[in-house]
Design a protein around this motif. Structure first.
Motif, PDB file in Angstrom:
ATOM      1  N   LEU A 175      35.934  50.704  39.692  1.00 45.04           N
ATOM      2  CA  LEU A 175      36.436  49.249  39.664  1.00 45.04           C
ATOM      3  C   LEU A 175      36.590  48.782  41.319  1.00 45.04           C
ATOM      4  O   LEU A 175      35.820  47.867  41.837  1.00 45.04           O
ATOM      5  N   ALA A 176      36.891  49.689  42.006  1.00 43.66           N
ATOM      6  CA  ALA A 176      37.200  49.194  43.572  1.00 43.66           C
ATOM      7  C   ALA A 176      35.937  49.293  44.281  1.00 43.66           C
ATOM      8  O   ALA A 176      35.686  48.243  45.109  1.00 43.66           O
ATOM      9  N   THR A 177      34.937  50.283  43.884  1.00 36.00           N
ATOM     10  CA  THR A 177      33.624  50.213  44.430  1.00 36.00           C
ATOM     11  C   THR A 177      32.924  49.010  44.117  1.00 36.00           C
ATOM     12  O   THR A 177      32.084  48.350  44.752  1.00 36.00           O
ATOM     13  N   LYS A 178      33.118  48.744  42.664  1.00 30.81           N
ATOM     14  CA  LYS A 178      32.052  47.429  42.226  1.00 30.81           C
ATOM     15  C   LYS A 178      32.994  46.066  43.068  1.00 30.81           C
ATOM     16  O   LYS A 178      32.073  45.072  43.405  1.00 30.81           O
ATOM     17  N   ILE A 179      34.285  46.117  43.265  1.00 29.23           N
ATOM     18  CA  ILE A 179      34.940  44.991  43.976  1.00 29.23           C
ATOM     19  C   ILE A 179      34.371  44.904  45.591  1.00 29.23           C
ATOM     20  O   ILE A 179      34.082  43.947  46.047  1.00 29.23           O
ATOM     21  N   GLU A 180      34.287  46.303  46.029  1.00 30.75           N
ATOM     22  CA  GLU A 180      33.469  46.427  47.303  1.00 30.75           C
ATOM     23  C   GLU A 180      32.150  45.886  47.315  1.00 30.75           C
ATOM     24  O   GLU A 180      31.718  45.117  48.271  1.00 30.75           O
ATOM     25  N   ALA A 181      31.386  45.965  46.328  1.00 30.64           N
ATOM     26  CA  ALA A 181      30.018  45.535  46.252  1.00 30.64           C
ATOM     27  C   ALA A 181      30.304  43.806  46.095  1.00 30.64           C
ATOM     28  O   ALA A 181      29.356  43.188  46.585  1.00 30.64           O
ATOM     29  N   TYR A 220      30.966  42.190  49.433  1.00 24.73           N
ATOM     30  CA  TYR A 220      30.000  42.255  50.388  1.00 24.73           C
ATOM     31  C   TYR A 220      28.827  41.188  49.970  1.00 24.73           C
ATOM     32  O   TYR A 220      28.180  40.418  50.749  1.00 24.73           O
ATOM     33  N   LEU A 221      28.522  41.277  48.855  1.00 23.50           N
ATOM     34  CA  LEU A 221      27.461  40.267  48.344  1.00 23.50           C
ATOM     35  C   LEU A 221      27.663  38.781  48.520  1.00 23.50           C
ATOM     36  O   LEU A 221      26.988  38.137  48.818  1.00 23.50           O
ATOM     37  N   LYS A 222      28.823  38.696  48.199  1.00 19.74           N
ATOM     38  CA  LYS A 222      29.244  37.310  48.046  1.00 19.74           C
ATOM     39  C   LYS A 222      29.433  36.768  49.474  1.00 19.74           C
ATOM     40  O   LYS A 222      29.369  35.586  49.826  1.00 19.74           O
ATOM     41  N   GLY A 223      29.972  37.620  50.488  1.00 24.69           N
ATOM     42  CA  GLY A 223      29.876  37.276  51.948  1.00 24.69           C
ATOM     43  C   GLY A 223      30.690  35.879  52.452  1.00 24.69           C
ATOM     44  O   GLY A 223      30.526  35.510  53.140  1.00 24.69           O
ATOM     45  N   GLN A 224      31.873  36.022  51.286  1.00 20.12           N
ATOM     46  CA  GLN A 224      32.781  34.579  51.634  1.00 20.12           C
ATOM     47  C   GLN A 224      34.388  35.272  51.048  1.00 20.12           C
ATOM     48  O   GLN A 224      34.381  36.051  50.017  1.00 20.12           O
ATOM     49  N   PRO A 225      35.185  34.750  51.451  1.00 27.01           N
ATOM     50  CA  PRO A 225      36.497  35.218  50.957  1.00 27.01           C
ATOM     51  C   PRO A 225      36.563  34.675  49.423  1.00 27.01           C
ATOM     52  O   PRO A 225      36.094  33.609  48.864  1.00 27.01           O
ATOM     53  N   LEU A 226      37.289  35.673  48.508  1.00 26.14           N
ATOM     54  CA  LEU A 226      37.242  35.373  47.072  1.00 26.14           C
ATOM     55  C   LEU A 226      38.769  35.452  46.671  1.00 26.14           C
ATOM     56  O   LEU A 226      39.377  36.426  46.985  1.00 26.14           O
ATOM     57  N   SER A 227      39.067  34.632  45.659  1.00 23.42           N
ATOM     58  CA  SER A 227      40.394  34.901  45.197  1.00 23.42           C
ATOM     59  C   SER A 227      40.581  35.839  44.260  1.00 23.42           C
ATOM     60  O   SER A 227      39.572  36.535  43.820  1.00 23.42           O
ATOM     61  N   ILE A 228      41.724  36.487  43.802  1.00 21.70           N
ATOM     62  CA  ILE A 228      41.907  37.615  42.712  1.00 21.70           C
ATOM     63  C   ILE A 228      41.175  37.015  41.724  1.00 21.70           C
ATOM     64  O   ILE A 228      40.469  37.840  40.804  1.00 21.70           O
ATOM     65  N   ALA A 229      41.419  35.777  41.110  1.00 20.90           N
ATOM     66  CA  ALA A 229      40.811  35.336  39.864  1.00 20.90           C
ATOM     67  C   ALA A 229      39.357  35.513  39.803  1.00 20.90           C
ATOM     68  O   ALA A 229      38.623  35.919  38.942  1.00 20.90           O
ATOM     69  N   ALA A 230      38.707  34.967  41.004  1.00 22.34           N
ATOM     70  CA  ALA A 230      37.159  35.136  41.147  1.00 22.34           C
ATOM     71  C   ALA A 230      36.633  36.461  41.144  1.00 22.34           C
ATOM     72  O   ALA A 230      35.874  36.833  40.561  1.00 22.34           O
ATOM     73  N   ILE A 231      37.381  37.284  41.929  1.00 21.10           N
ATOM     74  CA  ILE A 231      37.027  38.769  41.831  1.00 21.10           C
ATOM     75  C   ILE A 231      37.044  39.441  40.601  1.00 21.10           C
ATOM     76  O   ILE A 231      36.293  40.087  39.877  1.00 21.10           O
ATOM     77  N   ALA A 232      38.299  39.016  39.600  1.00 22.60           N
ATOM     78  CA  ALA A 232      38.449  39.578  38.393  1.00 22.60           C
ATOM     79  C   ALA A 232      37.383  39.089  37.380  1.00 22.60           C
ATOM     80  O   ALA A 232      36.569  39.938  36.595  1.00 22.60           O
ATOM     81  N   GLU A 233      36.989  37.911  37.596  1.00 20.50           N
ATOM     82  CA  GLU A 233      35.799  37.402  36.896  1.00 20.50           C
ATOM     83  C   GLU A 233      34.713  37.916  37.158  1.00 20.50           C
ATOM     84  O   GLU A 233      33.689  38.466  36.024  1.00 20.50           O
ATOM     85  N   TYR A 234      34.199  37.863  38.381  1.00 29.55           N
ATOM     86  CA  TYR A 234      32.915  38.865  38.690  1.00 29.55           C
ATOM     87  C   TYR A 234      32.937  40.202  38.341  1.00 29.55           C
ATOM     88  O   TYR A 234      31.872  40.979  37.801  1.00 29.55           O
ATOM     89  N   ALA A 235      34.077  40.807  38.458  1.00 36.20           N
ATOM     90  CA  ALA A 235      34.023  42.253  38.115  1.00 36.20           C
ATOM     91  C   ALA A 235      34.194  42.503  36.615  1.00 36.20           C
ATOM     92  O   ALA A 235      34.198  43.617  36.110  1.00 36.20           O
ATOM     93  N   GLY A 236      34.559  41.450  35.764  1.00 37.73           N
ATOM     94  CA  GLY A 236      34.788  41.707  34.353  1.00 37.73           C
ATOM     95  C   GLY A 236      35.972  42.360  34.001  1.00 37.73           C
ATOM     96  O   GLY A 236      36.081  43.094  32.951  1.00 37.73           O
ATOM     97  N   CYS A 237      37.084  42.142  34.703  1.00 38.87           N
ATOM     98  CA  CYS A 237      38.426  42.970  34.207  1.00 38.87           C
ATOM     99  C   CYS A 237      39.722  42.026  34.484  1.00 38.87           C
ATOM    100  O   CYS A 237      39.287  40.742  34.968  1.00 38.87           O
ATOM    101  N   SER A 238      40.676  42.285  34.195  1.00 42.94           N
ATOM    102  CA  SER A 238      41.985  41.590  34.200  1.00 42.94           C
ATOM    103  C   SER A 238      42.399  41.172  35.745  1.00 42.94           C
ATOM    104  O   SER A 238      41.898  42.257  36.681  1.00 42.94           O
TER     105      SER A 238
END
Length: 163
Positions: free
Chosen positions: A5-11, A14-32
């Motif tokens: 999950l940490a590696t997925k969040i790192e990706a 990197y790919l988004k190239g902009q700051p993301l909220s925890i909610a957005a990160i969770a949505e993209y990562a498919g987790c809580s």
């Protein structure tokens, strides 16, 4: 526990190239949000202990993967002055995946890609042509991109084994 999950969040960062909220990160990562927070803290700690040019930082807009400030001068010397980091990442995505639809690029890079595409077209690094159905554009790099970045000299990209 959350290495993947940490590696997925790192990706994602990197790919988004902009700051993301925890909610957005969770949505993209498919987790809580809680799992995203834990994995993000793990990633922050990992980068803090790594001898790396990158770091994960919290900004007012969210979390971001960025170049350490000690490397800013190097970045300014290496990156064409007319291109910002976001535009350069967008250009890299087009170069690696092109031709790519503008819709797919925006899904990958975020809505800031619209402005970056316009900038890259004006600078002559990419070409934009309307898709057959007229709904979006195909984006691909131009000869100027290949000349400027000397892509033809990178054997692993064009299949050549000569130097």
């Amino acid at each position: 526990m959350s290495d993947r999950l940490a590696t997925k969040i790192e990706a994602i960062l990197y790919l988004k190239g902009q700051p993301l909220s925890i909610a957005a990160i969770a949505e993209y990562a498919g987790c809580s949000k809680a799992k995203a927070q834990d994995a993000l803290l793990e990633l922050v700690a990992d980068y803090a202990h790594r001898d790396s040019a990158l770091e994960v930082v919290e900004t007012p807009e969210g979390y971001s993967l960025q170049l350490r400030t000690t490397f800013q001068e190097l970045m300014q010397n290496l990156i064409p002055p007319e291109l910002g980091v976001g535009a350069l990442r967008t250009l890299a995505a087009i170069a690696l995946k092109g031709p790519i639809s503008q819709t797919e690029l925006v899904d990958l890079r975020g809505s800031g890609a619209y402005q970056q595409v316009q900038e890259l077209v004006e600078l002559g690094y990419i070409r934009k042509r309307r898709q057959a159905d007229g709904r979006s554009y195909w984006l691909q790099v131009t000869e100027k991109f290949h000349q400027y970045f000397q892509i033809d000299r990178l054997p692993q990209l064009n299949g050549s084994t000569e130097n």
